[in-house]
Design a protein around this motif. Structure first.
Motif, PDB file in Angstrom:
ATOM      1  N   VAL A  55       0.842  -1.205   0.000  1.00  4.58           N
ATOM      2  CA  VAL A  55       0.000   0.000   0.000  1.00  4.58           C
ATOM      3  C   VAL A  55       0.877   1.255   0.000  1.00  4.58           C
ATOM      4  N   ASN A  56       2.052   1.149   0.627  1.00  2.37           N
ATOM      5  CA  ASN A  56       2.966   2.302   0.664  1.00  2.37           C
ATOM      6  C   ASN A  56       3.863   2.405  -0.564  1.00  2.37           C
ATOM      7  N   GLY A  57       3.705   1.446  -1.511  1.00  2.00           N
ATOM      8  CA  GLY A  57       4.389   1.610  -2.794  1.00  2.00           C
ATOM      9  C   GLY A  57       5.733   0.925  -2.938  1.00  2.00           C
ATOM     10  N   ILE A  58       5.931  -0.211  -2.267  1.00  2.00           N
ATOM     11  CA  ILE A  58       7.243  -0.885  -2.391  1.00  2.00           C
ATOM     12  C   ILE A  58       7.490  -1.362  -3.827  1.00  2.00           C
ATOM     13  N   SER A 108      -7.872   0.478   0.906  1.00  2.00           N
ATOM     14  CA  SER A 108      -9.046   1.310   1.181  1.00  2.00           C
ATOM     15  C   SER A 108     -10.319   0.531   0.883  1.00  2.00           C
ATOM     16  N   LYS A 109     -11.105   0.330   1.928  1.00  2.24           N
ATOM     17  CA  LYS A 109     -12.382  -0.390   1.757  1.00  2.24           C
ATOM     18  C   LYS A 109     -13.325   0.436   0.874  1.00  2.24           C
ATOM     19  N   VAL A 110     -13.231   1.761   1.011  1.00  6.51           N
ATOM     20  CA  VAL A 110     -14.115   2.621   0.209  1.00  6.51           C
ATOM     21  C   VAL A 110     -13.750   2.475  -1.270  1.00  6.51           C
ATOM     22  N   PHE A 111     -12.444   2.492  -1.574  1.00  6.45           N
ATOM     23  CA  PHE A 111     -11.993   2.293  -2.956  1.00  6.45           C
ATOM     24  C   PHE A 111     -12.513   0.958  -3.481  1.00  6.45           C
ATOM     25  N   ALA A 122      -5.515   6.344  11.590  1.00  3.86           N
ATOM     26  CA  ALA A 122      -5.996   6.996  10.364  1.00  3.86           C
ATOM     27  C   ALA A 122      -6.886   6.071   9.527  1.00  3.86           C
ATOM     28  N   ALA A 123      -6.849   4.759   9.824  1.00  2.89           N
ATOM     29  CA  ALA A 123      -7.735   3.829   9.097  1.00  2.89           C
ATOM     30  C   ALA A 123      -9.198   4.219   9.322  1.00  2.89           C
ATOM     31  N   GLU A 136     -14.244  -8.937   0.965  1.00  2.00           N
ATOM     32  CA  GLU A 136     -13.091  -8.032   0.943  1.00  2.00           C
ATOM     33  C   GLU A 136     -12.068  -8.550  -0.054  1.00  2.00           C
ATOM     34  N   PHE A 137     -11.225  -7.643  -0.511  1.00  2.00           N
ATOM     35  CA  PHE A 137     -10.065  -8.040  -1.302  1.00  2.00           C
ATOM     36  C   PHE A 137      -8.820  -7.836  -0.453  1.00  2.00           C
ATOM     37  N   ASN A 138      -7.854  -8.748  -0.618  1.00  2.00           N
ATOM     38  CA  ASN A 138      -6.513  -8.494  -0.128  1.00  2.00           C
ATOM     39  C   ASN A 138      -5.585  -8.574  -1.328  1.00  2.00           C
ATOM     40  N   VAL A 139      -4.436  -7.969  -1.234  1.00  2.00           N
ATOM     41  CA  VAL A 139      -3.541  -7.922  -2.400  1.00  2.00           C
ATOM     42  C   VAL A 139      -2.276  -8.722  -2.113  1.00  2.00           C
ATOM     43  N   ARG A 140      -2.456  -9.789  -1.356  1.00  2.00           N
ATOM     44  CA  ARG A 140      -1.346 -10.576  -0.809  1.00  2.00           C
ATOM     45  C   ARG A 140      -1.906 -11.935  -0.435  1.00  2.00           C
TER      46      ARG A 140
END
Ligand code: GLY
Length: 317
Positions: free
Chosen positions: A4-7, A31-34, A108-109, A214-218
């Protein structure tokens, strides 16, 4: 968090090989909203929802009877798997909004929340490898989220998992691939966020068909422990071909076995828990055939293996 931080963007910027989604694509989990807006736009089946950036507006909607209970309140951002609250009535839902948006339990979440319809059914974790074009499914698994036996108590990141092919029959698997996974990969590409890496769809098999929770990207944890122990190919080669954009179906083969993982957690988790408790007996457990003890929240202090997190060990067989 690194995704999420762009690695991936950082690796690419200096010409290093990397297999994963870029920062923009990682928003699917970040982002759940995204993710919800994306699914709505691309007609990917999911629970009905609304999002709010203001606690007062969210509470007002709940009080005015815009939702039927139970409802699910989700912090928008990353919250280590703990930002999803199932609320049985108005009182619980108002408390959840206060906790997330006012008391900032997840930092901030909690800038925004999603309130969504509660879905009933059997939950399945379905993951795929993708290079952005080709998509290869992994074997399905089921994660056990509640802290206590009998599906009781608050949700955790996952207290255990198992994997066996019949969790998803061929017909539903085909439907999930077409209506959810391929629709997502194509939708992300057409929105300007090509997705490569691992896409994880947390699904609910409802009476109305499979829907995305939900989606996870991992990879999932503890699903990975039961999925990768069934992988009969070289994971590095798979990652390499994702990084090169040349994912090859003959590279991904699976064993037919069934696998199970039980998480040993620190007492108190998912609430406050102690760290630094000595751990013994791993070698003995792992010496049994077909058994591995994966370490998660552990550390070595003064040459002694100690607990260092909520979910400590994943005993997998
Ligand atoms: N077990 C759920 C997750 O990894 O998010």
């Amino acid at each position: 968090a690194p995704l999420v931080n762009g690695i991936v963007d950082r690796f690419e910027a200096v010409g290093l090989r990397v297999a994963g989604p870029r920062r923009g694509a990682a928003q699917l989990e970040g982002s759940k909203v995204f993710a919800k807006d994306f699914m709505q736009r691309h007609r990917i089946p999911t629970a009905r929802y609304r999002s709010y950036g203001d606690a007062g507006a969210a509470m007002e909607a709940l009080r005015c009877g815009e939702y039927e209970f139970p409802v699910v309140v989700k912090a928008d951002g990353l919250a280590a798997g703990k930002g999803v609250l199932i609320c049985q009535d108005l009182r619980e839902s108002l408390y959840a909004i206060r906790l997330v948006m006012e008391e900032r339990k997840f930092g901030a979440a909690g800038d925004r929340v999603v309130i969504e319809e509660f879905l009933e059914g059997e939950e399945v974790s379905f993951m795929v490898f993708t290079d952005g074009n080709r998509v290869l499914s992994m074997v399905p698994s089921q994660d056990h989220k509640a802290i206590y036996d009998g599906d009781k108590g608050p949700n955790t990141g996952g207290m255990g998992a198992y994997s066996v092919d019949w969790i998803l029959d061929q017909e539903i698997r085909h439907q999930v691939m077409k209506e959810i996974i391929e629709a997502t990969i194509q939708g992300m590409a057409s929105d300007g966020y090509p997705f490569a890496g691992i896409l994880y769809a947390g699904l609910m098999l409802t009476s109305d068909g499979p829907k995305v929770l939900e989606f996870n990207v991992r990879f999932g944890d503890p699903e990975t422990q039961v999925i990768l122990t069934r992988l009969n190919s070289d994971l590095l080669e798979i990652f390499w071909s994702i990084a090169e954009g040349k994912l090859n179906p003959s590279e991904v083969r699976w064993l037919e076995d069934a696998t199970v993982c039980i998480v040993m957690a620190a007492s108190g988790y998912p609430g406050p828990y102690e760290k630094g408790m000595p751990i013994r007996g791993i070698e003995k457990a792992a010496s049994k055939s077909h058994t591995e003890v994966f370490q998660a929240g552990t550390s070595i202090r003064e040459n002694i293996l100690v607990s260092n997190g909520g979910r400590v060990l994943g005993v997998t067989s």
